[in-house]
Design an enzyme around this catalytic site. Structure first.
Site, PDB file in Angstrom:
ATOM      1  N   CYS A 152       0.878  -1.172   0.000  1.00 40.84           N
ATOM      2  CA  CYS A 152       0.000   0.000   0.000  1.00 40.84           C
ATOM      3  C   CYS A 152       0.906   1.210   0.000  1.00 40.84           C
ATOM      4  O   CYS A 152       1.523   1.515   1.020  1.00 40.84           O
ATOM      5  CB  CYS A 152      -0.904   0.004   1.229  1.00 40.84           C
ATOM      6  SG  CYS A 152      -1.869   1.533   1.362  1.00 40.84           S
ATOM      7  N   CYS A 205      -0.622   4.369   2.305  1.00 33.65           N
ATOM      8  CA  CYS A 205      -0.589   4.300   3.777  1.00 33.65           C
ATOM      9  C   CYS A 205      -0.082   2.917   4.157  1.00 33.65           C
ATOM     10  O   CYS A 205       1.091   2.635   3.943  1.00 33.65           O
ATOM     11  CB  CYS A 205      -1.944   4.637   4.386  1.00 33.65           C
ATOM     12  SG  CYS A 205      -3.383   3.981   3.533  1.00 33.65           S
ATOM     13  N   SER A 206      -0.927   2.063   4.700  1.00 35.72           N
ATOM     14  CA  SER A 206      -0.452   0.718   5.041  1.00 35.72           C
ATOM     15  C   SER A 206      -1.628  -0.254   5.068  1.00 35.72           C
ATOM     16  O   SER A 206      -1.702  -1.107   5.937  1.00 35.72           O
ATOM     17  CB  SER A 206       0.266   0.724   6.383  1.00 35.72           C
ATOM     18  OG  SER A 206      -0.591   1.259   7.375  1.00 35.72           O
ATOM     19  N   CYS A 207      -2.552  -0.127   4.101  1.00 41.08           N
ATOM     20  CA  CYS A 207      -3.730  -0.990   4.052  1.00 41.08           C
ATOM     21  C   CYS A 207      -3.290  -2.457   4.020  1.00 41.08           C
ATOM     22  O   CYS A 207      -2.374  -2.827   3.281  1.00 41.08           O
ATOM     23  CB  CYS A 207      -4.560  -0.682   2.814  1.00 41.08           C
ATOM     24  SG  CYS A 207      -5.186   1.004   2.827  1.00 41.08           S
TER      25      CYS A 207
END
Lengths: 211, 91
Positions: free
Chosen positions: A116, A119-121
């Site tokens: 991702c 962000c950090s999905c």
């Protein structure tokens, strides 16, 4: 002298580590304030918050490993998982909340990897919390640009005739890679197979353990 | 928008919260599948009434995205792009 910090070594000879009591950040303070207000106003109870944290902590890559192993052993499930990853996972009994899941099967000529960049999905509702490196700027920026080098640093070397497909998890969907079933596992049961499925093999930065 | 459609990601840079990665703006790809509709995050992020938007998984070649700077030009990248960021191209 146990309390003399000679050379910053403890009596056991290891370096002292600083206590982790740094000041709260602005957003940590904000989270505490909002949480306390919600409890005071009776919107939520502390027990509900704790039970939600417990539910999240109970999720682990073992859940995903069962999904992968069932994909390998149950053709009807495999078809259902590709058609609607969320529903097929719920039908297995996993509470994934509102998560929208897409399964990405590897093939002998295709290797999927998930990142991702924004962000950090991560499919936390199935696999639990992501590894720290998944949230690092290096992984997020490099995986879309030089995926083969990144994979190589994880110990995954792919021949040039295997297509690498990077999935940038930019919006509403979450992804799980279905690695190729290891050779020599014909006739294995789902639980045995699940033992071979690692967290990284479901992100795409690893391969299942050898049988 | 249908799968197989050739599209280009718009190349503008509006202010505020957007979920179209900068490195894909102006790049051409193929719609792999259409998802959604999902509320437009550019409105949702500000507590505004969010218009539902189809969301497309778009497949790009590494060659298209990075030119010669890529380690394997025929590798691919897929990303979810809201349809208001996509221009349909004639094929």
């Amino acid at each position: 002298m146990p309390h003399d910090h000679h050379d910053h070594l403890s009596p056991s000879g290891h370096p002292y580590r600083k206590d982790d009591d740094v000041e709260l950040t602005y957003w940590q303070t904000m989270e505490i304030a909002v949480r306390e207000l919600l409890i005071e106003k009776g919107e939520l109870t502390a027990a509900q918050i704790t039970s939600q944290i417990d539910a999240m902590d109970a999720r682990s890559p073992a859940n995903g490993a069962q999904v992968v192993a069932r994909y390998w052993t149950d053709p009807d499930f495999a078809e259902a998982l590709l058609a609607d990853g969320s529903q097929a996972t719920r039908d297995m009994g996993y509470d994934i909340g509102p998560m929208k899941l897409i399964a990405l099967p590897n093939t002998p000529t295709l290797h999927n990897v998930v990142v991702c960049t924004l962000c950090s999905c991560y499919p936390r509702n199935l696999l639990g919390l992501p590894p720290d490196w998944y949230k690092s700027r290096a992984y997020r920026s490099r995986t879309v640009r030089e995926p083969r080098r990144v994979l190589s640093e994880f110990g995954v070397e792919l021949s040039p005739d295997i297509e690498v497909r990077v999935h940038d998890s930019t919006a509403d969907m979450r992804y799980i890679v279905i690695p190729n079933r290891p050779d020599g596992t014909e006739g294995w049961m789902q639980d045995q197979l699940a033992e071979l499925v690692t967290r990284d093999s479901m992100i795409g930065t690893g391969l299942p353990k050898h049988s | 928008m249908v799968s197989g459609q050739s599209v280009r990601v718009k190349s503008y840079s509006p202010p505020g919260h957007v979920r179209t990665p900068y490195y894909l703006r102006g790049k051409t790809g193929i719609v792999e599948r259409v998802l959604g509709p999902f509320p437009n995050p550019e409105q949702l992020a500000y507590g505004l009434k969010a218009e539902p938007q189809p969301l497309c998984r778009v497949r790009f070649s590494m060659a298209e995205v990075w030119g010669k700077a890529t380690d394997n030009p025929s590798d691919t990248i897929e990303a979810e792009i809201y349809s208001h960021w996509l221009e349909e191209l004639d094929t």
